[in-house]
Design a protein around this motif. Structure first.
Motif, PDB file in Angstrom:
ATOM      1  N   UNK A 227      24.629  48.610  52.714  1.00  0.00           N
ATOM      2  CA  UNK A 227      26.063  47.892  52.587  1.00  0.00           C
ATOM      3  C   UNK A 227      26.343  47.545  51.102  1.00  0.00           C
ATOM      4  N   UNK A 228      27.502  47.870  50.696  1.00  0.00           N
ATOM      5  CA  UNK A 228      28.006  47.520  49.437  1.00  0.00           C
ATOM      6  C   UNK A 228      27.729  45.967  48.944  1.00  0.00           C
ATOM      7  N   UNK A 229      26.936  45.557  47.926  1.00  0.00           N
ATOM      8  CA  UNK A 229      26.694  44.263  47.770  1.00  0.00           C
ATOM      9  C   UNK A 229      27.637  43.902  46.238  1.00  0.00           C
ATOM     10  N   UNK A 230      28.611  43.245  46.292  1.00  0.00           N
ATOM     11  CA  UNK A 230      29.182  42.819  45.384  1.00  0.00           C
ATOM     12  C   UNK A 230      28.588  41.857  44.455  1.00  0.00           C
ATOM     13  N   UNK A 231      27.476  41.066  45.020  1.00  0.00           N
ATOM     14  CA  UNK A 231      26.985  40.047  44.173  1.00  0.00           C
ATOM     15  C   UNK A 231      25.904  40.818  43.064  1.00  0.00           C
ATOM     16  N   UNK A 232      25.373  41.716  43.520  1.00  0.00           N
ATOM     17  CA  UNK A 232      24.253  42.504  42.831  1.00  0.00           C
ATOM     18  C   UNK A 232      25.109  43.379  41.736  1.00  0.00           C
ATOM     19  N   UNK A 233      26.103  43.928  42.100  1.00  0.00           N
ATOM     20  CA  UNK A 233      27.299  44.610  41.249  1.00  0.00           C
ATOM     21  C   UNK A 233      27.715  43.796  40.112  1.00  0.00           C
ATOM     22  N   UNK A 242      32.172  38.945  30.923  1.00  0.00           N
ATOM     23  CA  UNK A 242      32.122  37.458  30.571  1.00  0.00           C
ATOM     24  C   UNK A 242      33.163  36.737  31.318  1.00  0.00           C
ATOM     25  N   UNK A 243      33.169  36.257  32.637  1.00  0.00           N
ATOM     26  CA  UNK A 243      34.218  35.735  33.345  1.00  0.00           C
ATOM     27  C   UNK A 243      34.870  34.611  32.753  1.00  0.00           C
ATOM     28  N   UNK A 244      36.385  34.497  32.728  1.00  0.00           N
ATOM     29  CA  UNK A 244      36.868  33.579  32.143  1.00  0.00           C
ATOM     30  C   UNK A 244      36.949  31.997  32.646  1.00  0.00           C
ATOM     31  N   UNK A 245      36.395  32.005  33.695  1.00  0.00           N
ATOM     32  CA  UNK A 245      36.334  30.827  34.504  1.00  0.00           C
ATOM     33  C   UNK A 245      34.750  30.185  34.067  1.00  0.00           C
ATOM     34  N   UNK A 251      30.273  32.656  44.339  1.00  0.00           N
ATOM     35  CA  UNK A 251      31.066  33.611  44.613  1.00  0.00           C
ATOM     36  C   UNK A 251      32.366  33.753  43.698  1.00  0.00           C
ATOM     37  N   UNK A 252      32.621  32.634  43.071  1.00  0.00           N
ATOM     38  CA  UNK A 252      33.620  32.609  42.277  1.00  0.00           C
ATOM     39  C   UNK A 252      33.390  33.406  40.914  1.00  0.00           C
ATOM     40  N   UNK A 253      32.250  33.437  40.319  1.00  0.00           N
ATOM     41  CA  UNK A 253      31.753  34.389  39.236  1.00  0.00           C
ATOM     42  C   UNK A 253      31.949  35.968  39.918  1.00  0.00           C
ATOM     43  N   UNK A 254      31.558  36.052  40.936  1.00  0.00           N
ATOM     44  CA  UNK A 254      31.539  37.330  41.565  1.00  0.00           C
ATOM     45  C   UNK A 254      32.936  38.123  41.582  1.00  0.00           C
ATOM     46  N   UNK A 255      33.877  37.223  42.019  1.00  0.00           N
ATOM     47  CA  UNK A 255      35.276  37.747  42.362  1.00  0.00           C
ATOM     48  C   UNK A 255      36.138  37.686  40.970  1.00  0.00           C
ATOM     49  N   UNK A 257      34.513  38.547  38.091  1.00  0.00           N
ATOM     50  CA  UNK A 257      34.049  39.810  37.393  1.00  0.00           C
ATOM     51  C   UNK A 257      34.701  41.002  38.113  1.00  0.00           C
ATOM     52  N   UNK A 258      34.806  41.420  39.440  1.00  0.00           N
ATOM     53  CA  UNK A 258      35.224  42.301  40.235  1.00  0.00           C
ATOM     54  C   UNK A 258      36.643  42.350  39.924  1.00  0.00           C
ATOM     55  N   UNK A 259      37.393  41.204  39.974  1.00  0.00           N
ATOM     56  CA  UNK A 259      39.027  41.327  39.672  1.00  0.00           C
ATOM     57  C   UNK A 259      39.163  41.949  38.240  1.00  0.00           C
ATOM     58  N   UNK A 260      38.120  41.516  37.185  1.00  0.00           N
ATOM     59  CA  UNK A 260      38.516  42.007  35.960  1.00  0.00           C
ATOM     60  C   UNK A 260      38.139  43.492  35.933  1.00  0.00           C
ATOM     61  N   UNK A 261      37.112  44.001  36.487  1.00  0.00           N
ATOM     62  CA  UNK A 261      36.846  45.559  36.543  1.00  0.00           C
ATOM     63  C   UNK A 261      38.169  46.168  37.021  1.00  0.00           C
ATOM     64  N   UNK A 262      38.519  45.651  38.335  1.00  0.00           N
ATOM     65  CA  UNK A 262      39.787  46.214  38.847  1.00  0.00           C
ATOM     66  C   UNK A 262      40.983  46.140  38.133  1.00  0.00           C
ATOM     67  N   UNK A 263      41.077  45.171  37.054  1.00  0.00           N
ATOM     68  CA  UNK A 263      42.308  45.209  36.241  1.00  0.00           C
ATOM     69  C   UNK A 263      42.095  46.342  35.295  1.00  0.00           C
ATOM     70  N   UNK A 264      40.966  46.223  34.661  1.00  0.00           N
ATOM     71  CA  UNK A 264      40.740  47.283  33.351  1.00  0.00           C
ATOM     72  C   UNK A 264      40.743  48.556  33.939  1.00  0.00           C
TER      73      UNK A 264
END
Length: 489
Positions: A227-233, A242-245, A251-255, A257-264
């Protein structure tokens, strides 16, 4: 590359599909692509050379014209020492997925395709020491059929990908239905595109892979994949974004990073390129039919709300160009199949004409020019039928291609770097965009596609109808007659 001085230890397994296997060089930004065949099927060296040269010619003379030269890398056919190929085959065998080992690497001809490594930025010949992130997306078909030849009513409402998901889960290919819908990604609306990309990250199947410095760090091959593991990704991606928060974990860091990846990824997909003659100027049949798939979870979640506008794709971006080529499927397989049968009857009567009809090549400028005829008025000729068949094959190629996005962090003052740059919340990335999997779909696969299309549509209609029936109250169904009886009190 010096074919005479080849060392198998300098090459590593990179990946494979149904028809070919790819190895990558450890230092140089090049890959070798070998053909694969079932053990019982043997081809001569001349046939393999012609097959590979046709791949190069089709990429150069057709797909590069449609998509633009900056996106399509044609490569060249090379002949390698047979000892090197055999030793390489032994070296990588243990790394191959078991599900792919039903076919063997061609070790007899010595021919292969030499191509740039698209998991790297397409500028330097040698691998750079700075980190490289590469996202591979197989977006699939981005429109709903608009042909009047379509007899399955559901195909006018639900896209092929969403219908096929149900059949794949039923047959055990995948564990669960993906929320990804290609029409969301091709909409040009950022909200829908973000939803589509997050859905791919949730359930990648074989539509999304992520590489870090050339190594696969995210993706799956079949239902047995974990199963996909967003934490590991996110752990892999943090050095890039470099998460802006400012959080270092959780979980905040994971979200973030994923948000930045999707936007890019969204910004890169919407970016344009002016390189390429016809790739920029050519205009396809134009988008017709519904812009929204009824089965898309995003669309269903918006019922009763104001749906976001279909912003439309910028005409210079790769998604727009890819969609235009996909829409060369003017008649859908339901309208195309009778034309295929017309060509088949002609070939049965005049088999010596197959070469003149260019079914197996050469894929030259004359072949490309015939693809530009967008007429749908059937004059009953073999020429008309052949043009529509060839357009369908090209469209199916575009429906199954992959987009490679390579990203590398760059400094704020990197003004000498001529590559385009995309911004995230706290980073800058130089990037390149390329297309792969551009082999022309075989003429012989059309009967299979016709049968599969009917199977997918029928299965979807049956399962959705059964679900709707089960949800209706057993005490009252709209389709039943009802009599109201009034009694005197």
């Amino acid at each position: 590359m010096d074919e005479g001085k080849m060392d198998e230890n300098e090459w590593g397994y990179h990946g494979e599909g149904n028809k070919s296997l790819v190895v990558a060089h450890a230092q140089r930004c090049v890959v070798l692509r070998f053909l694969k065949f079932p053990p019982s099927r043997k081809k001569t060296s001349e046939e393999i050379f012609e097959h590979l040269q046709n791949i190069v010619d089709f990429s150069k003379n057709v797909m590069r014209e449609f998509l633009g030269e900056s996106y399509v890398h044609c490569g060249e056919v090379v002949q390698l020492p047979l000892d090197f190929v055999k030793q390489l085959c032994v070296k990588i065998q243990s790394e191959r997925p078991e599900s792919r080992c039903d076919k063997d690497l061609d070790t007899l001809s010595g021919y292969a395709l030499c191509l740039p490594n698209l998991a790297r930025l397409q500028t330097y010949c040698f691998a750079e020491h700075r980190p490289i992130l590469c996202v591979e997306i197989k977006p699939k078909c981005g429109f709903i059929p608009f042909s009047s030849d379509v007899m399955h009513e559901v195909k006018h409402k639900v896209c092929r990908y969403c219908m096929h998901q149900r059949l794949k889960v039923e047959t055990g290919k995948w564990k669960q239905i993906s929320k990804y819908c290609p029409l969301d990604l091709y909409s040009g609306n950022k909200q829908r595109m973000h939803f589509a990309l997050k859905s791919l990250l949730h359930e990648a199947q074989n539509n999304l892979k992520i590489f870090k410095n050339g190594e696969l760090i995210y993706g799956c091959t079949d239902a047995r994949s974990p199963v996909a593991d967003w934490t590991e990704l996110a752990h892999h991606l943090k050095p890039f974004f470099f998460p802006s928060n400012g959080l270092t974990g959780g979980s905040h860091c994971t979200r973030a990073v994923i948000r930045d990846l999707v936007h890019v990824i969204t910004r890169v997909l919407l970016s344009g390129s002016d390189k390429g003659r016809a790739g920029t100027l050519w205009r396809g049949p134009g988008l017709r039919g519904p812009r929204v798939c009824e089965a898309s979870p995003f669309s269903r979640s918006r019922q009763g709300k104001n749906s976001p506008e279909c912003s439309g794709l910028p005409k210079g971006c790769l998604l727009y160009k890819t969609l235009q080529v996909q829409m060369l499927d003017l008649l859908d397989i339901e309208g195309l199949y009778p034309l295929y049968r017309r060509v088949e009857r002609y070939l049965e009567e005049f088999p010596e004409q197959r070469k003149m009809l260019q079914i197996d090549g050469p894929y030259d400028d004359a072949f490309y020019q015939k693809l530009l005829d967008l007429s749908t008025e059937d004059d009953g000729t073999v020429a008309f039928a052949l043009t529509k068949v060839q357009q369908y094959r090209v469209a199916m190629t575009a429906k199954d291609c992959s987009i490679m996005i390579a990203l590398s962090p760059c400094l704020q003052d990197a003004s000498s770097d001529q590559r385009p740059v995309v911004l995230s919340s706290r980073s800058r990335f130089a990037f390149s965009v390329s297309v792969l999997d551009l082999d022309l779909k075989p003429y012989e696969s059309i009967p299979h596609q016709y049968k599969l299309d009917g199977k997918i549509a029928n299965f979807y209609s049956k399962t959705v109808h059964a679900k709707d029936t089960a949800m209706m109250s057993p005490r009252f169904k709209e389709s039943e007659d009802c009599t109201l009886v009034l009694h005197k009190v």
